[in-house]
Motif scaffolding. Structure first.
Motif, mmCIF file in Angstrom:
data_model
loop_
_atom_site.group_PDB
_atom_site.id
_atom_site.type_symbol
_atom_site.label_atom_id
_atom_site.label_comp_id
_atom_site.label_asym_id
_atom_site.label_seq_id
_atom_site.Cartn_x
_atom_site.Cartn_y
_atom_site.Cartn_z
ATOM 1 N N HIS A 1 0.836 -1.192 0.000
ATOM 2 C CA HIS A 1 0.000 0.000 0.000
ATOM 3 C C HIS A 1 0.877 1.250 0.000
ATOM 4 N N ILE A 2 0.355 2.327 -0.601
ATOM 5 C CA ILE A 2 1.112 3.562 -0.754
ATOM 6 C C ILE A 2 0.642 4.595 0.264
ATOM 7 N N SER A 3 1.587 5.262 0.873
ATOM 8 C CA SER A 3 1.299 6.303 1.849
ATOM 9 C C SER A 3 0.587 7.488 1.196
ATOM 10 N N PRO A 4 -0.293 8.172 1.934
ATOM 11 C CA PRO A 4 -0.932 9.384 1.411
ATOM 12 C C PRO A 4 -0.057 10.628 1.562
ATOM 13 N N ALA A 5 1.208 10.451 1.929
ATOM 14 C CA ALA A 5 2.074 11.589 2.241
ATOM 15 C C ALA A 5 2.552 12.357 1.016
ATOM 16 N N VAL A 6 2.309 11.815 -0.186
ATOM 17 C CA VAL A 6 2.681 12.517 -1.419
ATOM 18 C C VAL A 6 1.401 12.971 -2.113
ATOM 19 N N ILE A 7 1.311 14.263 -2.365
ATOM 20 C CA ILE A 7 0.101 14.860 -2.915
ATOM 21 C C ILE A 7 0.423 15.543 -4.239
ATOM 22 N N ARG A 8 -0.367 15.288 -5.250
ATOM 23 C CA ARG A 8 -0.238 15.972 -6.537
ATOM 24 C C ARG A 8 -1.382 16.981 -6.665
ATOM 25 N N LEU B 1 -6.191 25.807 3.495
ATOM 26 C CA LEU B 1 -4.894 25.944 4.157
ATOM 27 C C LEU B 1 -4.869 25.143 5.454
ATOM 28 N N ARG B 2 -5.968 25.181 6.188
ATOM 29 C CA ARG B 2 -6.035 24.404 7.430
ATOM 30 C C ARG B 2 -5.976 22.916 7.135
ATOM 31 N N LYS B 3 -6.646 22.500 6.047
ATOM 32 C CA LYS B 3 -6.646 21.078 5.705
ATOM 33 C C LYS B 3 -5.239 20.606 5.351
ATOM 34 N N LEU B 4 -4.513 21.382 4.530
ATOM 35 C CA LEU B 4 -3.158 20.988 4.143
ATOM 36 C C LEU B 4 -2.233 20.971 5.362
ATOM 37 N N LYS B 5 -2.422 21.914 6.255
ATOM 38 C CA LYS B 5 -1.614 21.907 7.481
ATOM 39 C C LYS B 5 -1.915 20.666 8.307
ATOM 40 N N SER B 6 -3.196 20.280 8.379
ATOM 41 C CA SER B 6 -3.573 19.093 9.157
ATOM 42 C C SER B 6 -3.012 17.818 8.541
ATOM 43 N N LEU B 7 -2.737 17.853 7.225
ATOM 44 C CA LEU B 7 -2.153 16.699 6.539
ATOM 45 C C LEU B 7 -0.630 16.674 6.665
ATOM 46 N N LYS B 8 -0.086 17.589 7.446
ATOM 47 C CA LYS B 8 1.352 17.668 7.718
ATOM 48 C C LYS B 8 2.160 17.981 6.458
ATOM 49 N N VAL B 9 1.592 18.836 5.599
ATOM 50 C CA VAL B 9 2.322 19.279 4.412
ATOM 51 C C VAL B 9 3.349 20.318 4.849
ATOM 52 N N THR B 10 4.620 19.954 4.748
ATOM 53 C CA THR B 10 5.692 20.874 5.134
ATOM 54 C C THR B 10 6.541 21.305 3.948
ATOM 55 N N SER B 11 6.262 20.736 2.767
ATOM 56 C CA SER B 11 7.021 21.091 1.571
ATOM 57 C C SER B 11 6.071 21.230 0.389
ATOM 58 N N SER C 1 10.949 11.290 4.857
ATOM 59 C CA SER C 1 11.845 10.677 5.843
ATOM 60 C C SER C 1 11.628 11.273 7.226
ATOM 61 N N LYS C 2 11.103 12.497 7.271
ATOM 62 C CA LYS C 2 10.834 13.173 8.545
ATOM 63 C C LYS C 2 9.405 12.937 9.013
ATOM 64 N N GLY C 3 8.661 12.116 8.283
ATOM 65 C CA GLY C 3 7.291 11.822 8.676
ATOM 66 C C GLY C 3 6.289 12.871 8.252
ATOM 67 N N ASN C 4 6.689 13.755 7.328
ATOM 68 C CA ASN C 4 5.806 14.809 6.863
ATOM 69 C C ASN C 4 5.329 14.538 5.440
ATOM 70 N N SER C 5 4.456 15.407 4.943
ATOM 71 C CA SER C 5 3.892 15.256 3.604
ATOM 72 C C SER C 5 4.440 16.327 2.676
ATOM 73 N N VAL C 6 4.445 16.007 1.377
ATOM 74 C CA VAL C 6 4.921 16.939 0.355
ATOM 75 C C VAL C 6 3.860 17.051 -0.729
ATOM 76 N N LEU C 7 3.649 18.259 -1.216
ATOM 77 C CA LEU C 7 2.721 18.511 -2.315
ATOM 78 C C LEU C 7 3.501 19.071 -3.490
ATOM 79 N N PHE C 8 3.355 18.462 -4.668
ATOM 80 C CA PHE C 8 3.986 19.012 -5.869
ATOM 81 C C PHE C 8 2.894 19.384 -6.863
ATOM 82 N N HIS C 9 3.165 20.440 -7.639
ATOM 83 C CA HIS C 9 2.133 20.911 -8.564
ATOM 84 C C HIS C 9 2.744 21.752 -9.671
ATOM 85 N N CYS C 10 1.954 21.939 -10.752
ATOM 86 C CA CYS C 10 2.279 22.911 -11.793
ATOM 87 C C CYS C 10 1.066 23.828 -11.912
#
Length: 276
Positions: free
Chosen positions: A79-86, A98-108, A177-186
């Protein structure tokens, strides 16, 4: 050319010349197991386009193409972690978003757009998150922003594009690796973001059919036709990148290692962080 009225922003191009070009363009276009795994490079590039994907959607009022890979499994059943968001661009995020993304631990936040794109539509700042700009196409011929087939080839051949994808994948590795989430986008969350998503899923060992369905899902979430190059995607574009990677580097794994300079440790760490 027929003017299309949209409730969402169109892609922003890097110059007036690029915008003018649109009018001239045709409307086309177990750790031991983890350690030994290789990026999934299977699947035919000549089969019919796959059906609709069922990605895990993150509902944000200010975007329309935000999702994770949490609903997918690898060919080995992991199974794949939800920590990567497109996502697509973040210029219209609401306070609730903004509150939702913060609650998802998006730090990058990784922004793959050109300078003019993020200047015209700047991301809203997500509390606790650092924004990085890895311009994928700004150093390539400007026609790549309207000629999607050329753009998807440039993802493989252009040094600036390879540098941006390398930094993005390393940022995903380091953030998770730090247990946080990352969001990438164009801008639209479909082309530069679509290839990045395909790379992540390939590294994790997801089958090519699922990868293609995830890519084509942008048509669903953007309410777009494959024949609308501004808002939709066509499966042959994604296959152009896969085929170019194979032609230039021998395989997708060769592209990741030689083209992007990723190490075995980088790839294994991504799998360790994101698979369970």
């Amino acid at each position: 050319m027929t003017t299309r009225t949209l409730s969402r922003p169109l892609r922003v191009f890097t110059s007036v010349a690029a915008v003018s070009a649109i009018a001239l363009a045709p409307a086309v276009a177990g750790q031991a197991g983890i350690a030994s795994a290789a990026p999934n490079d299977t699947g035919s590039s000549t089969t019919d386009a796959p059906g609709v994907a069922t990605p895990s959607v993150i509902h944000l009022a200010g975007t329309e193409n935000t999702r994770t890979f949490a609903s997918y499994t690898t060919t080995s059943g992991k199974h794949i972690s939800p920590a990567v968001i497109r996502s697509d661009n973040l210029s219209k995020l609401t306070a609730s978003d903004l509150r939702k993304l913060k609650s998802l631990k998006v730090t990058s936040i990784v922004d793959l757009r050109t300078q003019i794109e993020y200047t015209v539509q700047p991301d809203k700042a997500v509390p606790g998150a650092t924004r990085k700009s890895y311009d994928i196409l700004g150093q390539t011929p400007i026609t790549n922003l309207v000629d999607l087939s050329s753009a998807y080839r440039a993802y493989i051949t252009a040094p600036s594009a390879r540098a941006g994808f390398r930094k993005t994948l390393l940022d995903i590795k380091n953030t998770t690796s730090k247990g946080n989430s990352v969001l990438f986008h164009c801008s639209a969350g479909k082309d530069r973001t679509g290839w990045t998503a395909a790379l992540v899923l390939s590294i994790l060992g997801v089958d090519r059919g699922t990868i293609e369905r995830d890519y084509l899902a942008s048509n669903t979430y953007r309410h777009a036709s494959p024949n609308d190059p501004l808002n939709g995607v066509r499966i042959e574009w994604l296959r152009t990148s896969f085929n170019t990677a194979k032609a230039k580097y021998g395989s997708l794994d060769g592209y990741l290692r030689k083209g992007l300079g990723l190490t075995t440790n980088d790839l294994n760490t991504l799998r360790a962080n994101l698979l369970s």
